[in-house]
Scaffold this active site. Sequence first.
Site, mmCIF file in Angstrom:
data_model
loop_
_atom_site.group_PDB
_atom_site.id
_atom_site.type_symbol
_atom_site.label_atom_id
_atom_site.label_comp_id
_atom_site.label_asym_id
_atom_site.label_seq_id
_atom_site.Cartn_x
_atom_site.Cartn_y
_atom_site.Cartn_z
ATOM 1 N N CYS A 61 -3.686 -1.517 9.563
ATOM 2 C CA CYS A 61 -3.264 -0.160 9.175
ATOM 3 C C CYS A 61 -3.163 0.750 10.394
ATOM 4 O O CYS A 61 -4.110 0.888 11.170
ATOM 5 C CB CYS A 61 -4.247 0.428 8.173
ATOM 6 S SG CYS A 61 -3.895 2.145 7.725
ATOM 7 N N CYS B 289 0.860 -1.186 0.000
ATOM 8 C CA CYS B 289 0.000 0.000 0.000
ATOM 9 C C CYS B 289 0.891 1.230 0.000
ATOM 10 O O CYS B 289 1.765 1.369 0.870
ATOM 11 C CB CYS B 289 -0.919 0.008 1.223
ATOM 12 S SG CYS B 289 -1.946 1.490 1.349
ATOM 13 N N GLU C 97 -27.138 23.270 3.471
ATOM 14 C CA GLU C 97 -26.451 22.058 3.033
ATOM 15 C C GLU C 97 -27.379 21.278 2.103
ATOM 16 O O GLU C 97 -28.591 21.218 2.337
ATOM 17 C CB GLU C 97 -26.083 21.208 4.253
ATOM 18 C CG GLU C 97 -25.689 19.779 3.989
ATOM 19 C CD GLU C 97 -24.438 19.660 3.151
ATOM 20 O OE1 GLU C 97 -24.437 18.833 2.217
ATOM 21 O OE2 GLU C 97 -23.469 20.394 3.430
ATOM 22 N N CYS D 108 -10.072 22.381 1.836
ATOM 23 C CA CYS D 108 -9.271 21.156 1.839
ATOM 24 C C CYS D 108 -8.480 21.025 0.550
ATOM 25 O O CYS D 108 -7.851 19.990 0.302
ATOM 26 C CB CYS D 108 -10.161 19.923 2.030
ATOM 27 S SG CYS D 108 -11.341 19.653 0.695
#
Length: 373
Positions: free
Chosen positions: A86, A11, A260, A332
């Site tokens: 992970c 990964c 929203e 972001c």
Amino acid sequence: MQCDYFDAGLCRSCTLMEVPYGSQLAAKESACRTHVDASGVTWLPPVVSAEAGFRNKAKMVVGGTLEAPTLGILDPQGRGVDLQGCGLYPPSLRASFPVLARFVTRARLQPYDVPGRSGELKHVLVTQSPDGELMVRFVLRSTEALARIRKHLPWLQDELPGLRVVTANVLPEHKAALEGEREIVLTQDDTLRMSVDGLDLHLRPQSFFQTNTDVAAALYRQASAWADEAAPRSVWDLYCGVGGFALHLAGPGRVVTGIETSAEAIESARATAAEAGLAGVRFEAGDATAFALASSDVPDLVVVNPPRRGIGAELAGWLERSGVARVLYSSCHAPSLARDLAAMPSLRPARGRLLDMFPQTGHFEVLVELVRA
């Protein structure tokens, strides 16, 4: 952070795994300053994250076989790569993965074979609240396995005492998508309570919530602090999601409106506001740009927290023309932020802060305060 999966080449999703954390932060700060290209910006120290164990949500592709399912990703040939260990997930969340793998076998949920376009179970999506409670969503090709999931659900609830919400999401199409539109709730509870700064945000199955709870809380606190300095009487929270910003900015003598597109998220936000007894807060389902363009009022402060594409030319143009005194822009994706800022030259960046929501990757969140020149 050391990762056996990365070292073995299984990964490579964490592209900065081999970069020291301090260097990661420095590069992200540099990117912030480059994209928010304006003189006079005061940059606060970055909000750092734990390097490991920070993710509250696991988006696991299901592969392998019925007897030996894998939870993780797919390799280039479409075969399952198991990532149950992970390190991005806290130990309490990782502990649920082996149980869920056993449930796949127990309930006979045939893993979906991408190359062969056969099988039923495509993804398992697991979200953990700060209190350790869980929401589990099984993304299925059809409803064929529903009866078996219902039959074995009591076993799963016994094995995972913190399990509060279980759903089946139906994604019949063969396409690169995480989930479908249809959601079938299989438990009495249909929301997961995400406790953030004393507020219980209600997270419904298809509602968005930041993947890093601690850094999300810092983001809301920073926005609230900047808003309180400006003391606005009216606030719009556009792209409000489950109401994180709006609910933190609510207070006596202040009218806050959250907008929203997701009706589920709006119901979640309303539930939190009602439970917290927050007066002067209202939430409406709708498009942020359409709401602004149709409004005859201009608030004192606008908060925008758009997806990666940014707010776009129409909303940026309205903000530029509106005369609104302040905007708090949470982004972001720095390139789309830069594009939107260029469309609002009268709203000048005054303060900014990097919030490292996504360690081990080049992604980050940045909050910028814009003040009308």
